[in-house]
Design an enzyme around this catalytic site. Structure first.
Site, short mmCIF file in Angstrom:
data_model
loop_
_atom_site.label_atom_id
_atom_site.label_comp_id
_atom_site.label_asym_id
_atom_site.label_seq_id
_atom_site.Cartn_x
_atom_site.Cartn_y
_atom_site.Cartn_z
N THR A 41 4.10 6.99 -6.17
CA THR A 41 3.02 7.81 -6.66
C THR A 41 3.50 9.04 -7.04
O THR A 41 4.65 9.51 -6.36
CB THR A 41 2.17 7.98 -5.58
OG1 THR A 41 1.56 6.83 -5.47
CG2 THR A 41 0.84 8.82 -6.01
N SER B 270 -3.35 6.03 -9.61
CA SER B 270 -3.52 4.58 -10.12
C SER B 270 -2.95 4.12 -11.40
O SER B 270 -2.54 2.82 -11.35
CB SER B 270 -5.02 4.44 -10.50
OG SER B 270 -6.06 4.89 -9.27
N GLU C 199 -2.70 2.06 -1.63
CA GLU C 199 -2.22 0.74 -2.06
C GLU C 199 -3.09 0.25 -3.24
O GLU C 199 -3.68 -1.05 -2.99
CB GLU C 199 -2.06 -0.43 -1.01
CG GLU C 199 -0.88 0.04 -0.19
CD GLU C 199 -0.22 -1.32 0.43
OE1 GLU C 199 -0.30 -2.40 0.27
OE2 GLU C 199 0.67 -0.88 1.31
N ASN D 144 -10.04 1.01 -4.58
CA ASN D 144 -10.81 -0.24 -4.72
C ASN D 144 -11.38 -0.22 -6.26
O ASN D 144 -11.82 -1.31 -6.49
CB ASN D 144 -11.99 -0.14 -3.56
CG ASN D 144 -11.43 -0.71 -2.14
OD1 ASN D 144 -10.32 -0.88 -2.05
ND2 ASN D 144 -12.17 -0.77 -1.24
S1 MYA Z 1 1.49 3.19 -2.42
C1 MYA Z 1 0.80 3.64 -3.96
C2 MYA Z 1 -0.07 2.40 -4.26
N1 MYA Z 1 -0.45 2.28 -5.73
C3 MYA Z 1 -1.02 1.63 -6.31
O1 MYA Z 1 -1.44 0.61 -5.65
C4 MYA Z 1 -1.15 1.90 -7.81
C5 MYA Z 1 -2.26 1.18 -8.27
N2 MYA Z 1 -2.33 0.72 -9.82
C6 MYA Z 1 -1.58 -0.40 -10.04
O2 MYA Z 1 -1.71 -1.43 -9.30
C7 MYA Z 1 -1.56 -0.78 -11.71
O3 MYA Z 1 -1.02 0.26 -12.16
C8 MYA Z 1 -2.66 -1.43 -12.36
C9 MYA Z 1 -1.99 -2.10 -13.90
C10 MYA Z 1 -3.35 -2.64 -11.83
C11 MYA Z 1 -3.79 -0.51 -12.56
N3 MYA Z 1 0.62 -8.24 -9.62
O4 MYA Z 1 -0.76 -3.57 -18.42
P1 MYA Z 1 -1.05 -3.77 -16.95
C12 MYA Z 1 1.32 -7.07 -14.37
C13 MYA Z 1 1.61 -9.05 -10.40
O5 MYA Z 1 -2.38 -4.07 -16.67
P2 MYA Z 1 -1.01 -0.95 -16.09
C14 MYA Z 1 0.69 3.42 -1.14
O6 MYA Z 1 -0.55 3.60 -1.41
C15 MYA Z 1 0.47 -7.51 -15.79
O7 MYA Z 1 0.04 -8.92 -15.49
N4 MYA Z 1 1.51 -8.56 -11.75
O8 MYA Z 1 -0.57 -2.40 -16.17
C16 MYA Z 1 1.07 3.74 0.21
C17 MYA Z 1 1.38 -7.23 -16.81
O9 MYA Z 1 2.28 -8.16 -17.03
P3 MYA Z 1 2.57 -8.67 -18.20
C18 MYA Z 1 0.97 -7.49 -12.21
O10 MYA Z 1 -2.46 -0.97 -16.98
C19 MYA Z 1 0.17 2.98 1.30
C20 MYA Z 1 2.11 -5.96 -16.38
O11 MYA Z 1 2.31 -5.91 -14.73
C21 MYA Z 1 0.04 -6.94 -11.07
O12 MYA Z 1 -0.30 0.16 -16.20
C22 MYA Z 1 1.09 3.13 2.46
C23 MYA Z 1 1.49 -4.55 -16.77
O13 MYA Z 1 0.04 -4.68 -16.49
C24 MYA Z 1 -0.03 -7.25 -9.78
N5 MYA Z 1 -0.74 -6.61 -8.83
O14 MYA Z 1 -1.46 -0.81 -14.54
C25 MYA Z 1 0.39 1.64 3.21
N6 MYA Z 1 -0.48 -5.58 -11.71
O15 MYA Z 1 3.23 -7.50 -19.15
C26 MYA Z 1 1.09 1.23 4.39
C27 MYA Z 1 -0.08 -5.71 -12.94
O16 MYA Z 1 3.58 -9.81 -18.14
C28 MYA Z 1 0.96 -0.22 4.56
N7 MYA Z 1 0.75 -6.67 -13.21
O17 MYA Z 1 1.42 -9.36 -19.11
C29 MYA Z 1 0.09 -0.60 5.71
C30 MYA Z 1 0.11 -2.21 5.50
C31 MYA Z 1 -0.54 -2.71 6.93
C32 MYA Z 1 0.34 -3.47 7.76
C33 MYA Z 1 -0.27 -3.90 8.76
C34 MYA Z 1 0.28 -5.28 9.48
C35 MYA Z 1 1.18 -4.99 10.76
#
Ligand code: MYA
Length: 573
Positions: free
Chosen positions: A184, A190, A427, A430
């Protein structure tokens, strides 16, 4: 059952070199993948629910795997239920030496790292169980551990080469070094692909110079290593230079600095800061995966992290429900225990159903992953949305059942509520994930519709395909072609399975209708996309619950009757 046909297809009839040359999968193999259900929940968008993906409900852990997890979780439960004071840790903003050491000793920093690199090597289902049991105590500690291993060094686990793994994983798994995930930026939240950080390769190709700044980085002030995403110039196949994201493994070295710990609403046992990269020299061997593939690396790390959140949130809900239930049984008002009032009973029933769904989703994904399924990004996104909203509801209702007492700090429930709020934001918010689910599903249907359009241009050669599609649509329009879900489901749930099959067809008709009406303009129709996404969540919820309750009834487990009652309500809702 799922991987066997794929292995057969790909080891005998598939020529990767030919496919590489043409740049696309031929019709036959695409169809084979579809038939085996390789597109998972995506199929509900076309009305061809490949239900076999979700049945039978994934195998629970073997006795040996289970006792191993219990062996690990027992000390954790002991530590956190007796000696740990989350409110104190929240005040200081960091874990004391003693508790940190206890976590290291139990191997909490390398849960999924293979034993040859010094980790515990748990499979996904064991990890889900561990997360469920340990997370409820303090979500701040979960974020500290999760930001380290769920996303911080996950890139090395998923994409690292042998040298990178051998060099870094042991110290990360032992907890002597801490990792963070730096995606980020101030102007790219996002919109993850809009990052501005940039890395430039030296002329000799040996060193990258990295510049940029990152924001809201969990573990930002304490990490020794960062998985950093930056724009890099990459030559495209047509020869021109284009900006593409690359993932780098960056040690805390000259030029890396961070801002002060940011003051947050919750998860205060975790450290969050800005991180700055000022002419940082990164050796070329520290690229994670391939140059230019960083966006996919980031997305796949996040898909993986989202599933961890679902497991953790299941643990949080479990703890909240246990607290609410105990309180309702002890507290008397108007001469009766709270637990005797149907209004309170209804609240706890609703909370328990939401927990049941979340837990079922967590083990469904972990089971799919352990069975070798690679495409679980829609399932992970749907489940993260559901789990984070359900956890908010459950903790809020817990506070409500405690009344004024719940509002007081010392009960720890207001802390849980503040902690859990972030899960609807990070992550992937929503809102963005809802759009992602709907648009990804629609893209899949769009591809399908385009195939038919192409086929119509050569009707003679493609007569079979056109005829099949025509027949399918006619059958569907008169209600004859409903996916046969009932065959997988316990007879007690045949009516629910039939209803679900109809819902899937109605859903896919709506998807098709919207695509025909708006074509590519659908990406701007956020209100409609949100509704589709909510419907997809409901359909997926029912599928997962039908699968789990079928297993419970077939095995006649102790909780079968309760599960049956909950599943009936969940499906009808
Ligand atoms: S870390 C920061 C979190 N940030 C985010 O989650 C960012 C959210 N944004 C996005 O995910 C993307 O920018 C979006 C797409 C979805 C908006 N899987 O043209 P596109 C492919 C696979 O749609 P955009 C934090 O928060 C897509 O098919 N592929 O892209 C820390 C395409 O492929 P192709 C995917 O419009 C938290 C290409 O990418 C996916 O720019 C700390 C381009 O797609 C996907 N998901 O944006 C937490 N998405 O070119 C700690 C897209 O082949 C952890 N694509 O067609 C805690 C855990 C707890 C554990 C507990 C257990 C012990």
């Amino acid at each position: 059952m799922i991987t066997e046909p794929a292995e057969k297809i790909y080891s005998t009839e598939y020529d990767p070199l030919k496919v590489e040359e043409t740049g696309e999968l031929d019709e036959k193999h695409l169809q084979l993948l579809k038939d085996m259900g390789a597109f998972g929940v995506m199929n509900i968008f076309t009305g061809e629910a490949k239900v076999q993906n979700f049945f039978p409900y994934p195998k629970v852990l073997s006795a040996e795997e289970f006792s191993f997890v219990e062996m690990i979780t027992e000390p954790a439960e002991k530590i956190y239920s007796t000696e740990y004071d989350p409110l104190k840790v929240e005040e200081t903003g960091e874990l004391d030496e003693k508790h940190l050491q206890l976590l290291k000793d139990m191997g909490a920093f390398g849960v999924m790292v293979p034993p040859e690199y010094g980790g515990m090597g748990l499979n996904n289902t064991q990890y889900a169980r561990l997360g469920e049991v340990t997370v409820g105590f303090d979500l701040g500690i979960t974020i500290f551990l999760g930001a380290h291993q769920s996303i911080g060094y996950k890139g090395l686990l998923l994409y690292g080469n042998k040298e990178q793994k051998e060099r870094y994983l042991p110290e990360l798994a032992s907890g002597s070094k801490i990792a963070a995930f730096a995606l980020t930026e101030p102007s790219a939240g996002s919109d993850a692909s809009g990052i501005k950080s940039r890395a430039v390769l030296s002329e000799d190709g040996k060193t990258w110079t990295l510049n940029g700044s990152k924001i809201y980085i969990s573990n930002g002030g304490i990490a020794d290593y960062f998985t950093v995403f930056a724009q890099t110039a990459v030559r495209s196949s047509s020869g021109e230079m284009k900006d593409k994201v690359t993932a780098f493994w960056v040690p805390r070295t000259e030029g890396v600095s961070n801002g002060p710990a940011m003051k947050k609403m919750g998860i205060n046992a975790s450290n969050t800061t800005e991180v700055f990269y000022d002419n940082v020299k990164v050796p070329s061997e520290n690229v994670i995966g391939q140059v230019g593939d960083g966006f996919k690396v980031a997305m796949n790390i996040l898909n993986n992290g989202r599933y961890g959140m679902v497991c953790g949130l299941s643990g949080t809900m479990r703890r909240a429900i246990a607290m609410a239930t105990a309180h309702a049984q002890n507290r008397s008002q108007f001469g009766n225990k709270l637990a005797s009032f149907t209004g309170i009973q209804e609240k706890i029933a609703e909370m328990s159903m939401k927990h049941y769904v979340t837990q079922s989703m967590a083990y469904m994904i972990s089971g799919l992953m352990d069975n070798g399924v690679k495409d679980y990004h829609l399932e992970a996104a749907l489940s993260k949305i559901y789990a984070s909203e359900a956890a908010w509801y459950v903790v809020d209702e817990t506070l409500q059942i405690f009344g004024g007492q719940g509002y007081m700090r010392e009960m720890g429930i207001e802390k849980m509520l503040r902690d859990v709020r972030i899960f609807r934001i990070f992550e992937g918010t929503n809102e963005i994930l809802r759009l992602f689910v709907a648009l990804t599903g629609m893209q899949y249907v769009g591809g399908h519709l385009r195939e038919i359009q192409r086929a119509m241009k050569n009707p003679v050669g493609n007569l079979g395909m056109i005829f099949n599609e025509g027949t399918r649509r006619i059958k569907r329009s008169v209600g004859l072609e409903t996916p046969d879900i009932a065959q997988y489901v316990h007879p007690e749930f045949h009516p629910e399975a039939q209803q679900l099959a109809k819902n899937i067809l109605t859903f896919s008709s709506s998807v098709e209708h919207l695509l025909i009406k708006y074509t590519q303009g659908i990406i701007h129709e956020q209100m409609l996309l949100n509704r589709l996404s909510n419907a997809a969540i409901d359909i997926y919820t029912s599928l997962v619950v039908l699968s789990r309750v079928t297993r419970a009834l077939e095995k006649n487990v102790l909780s079968a009757e309760i599960e049956k009652n909950m599943a009936k309500v969940i499906c009808s809702e």
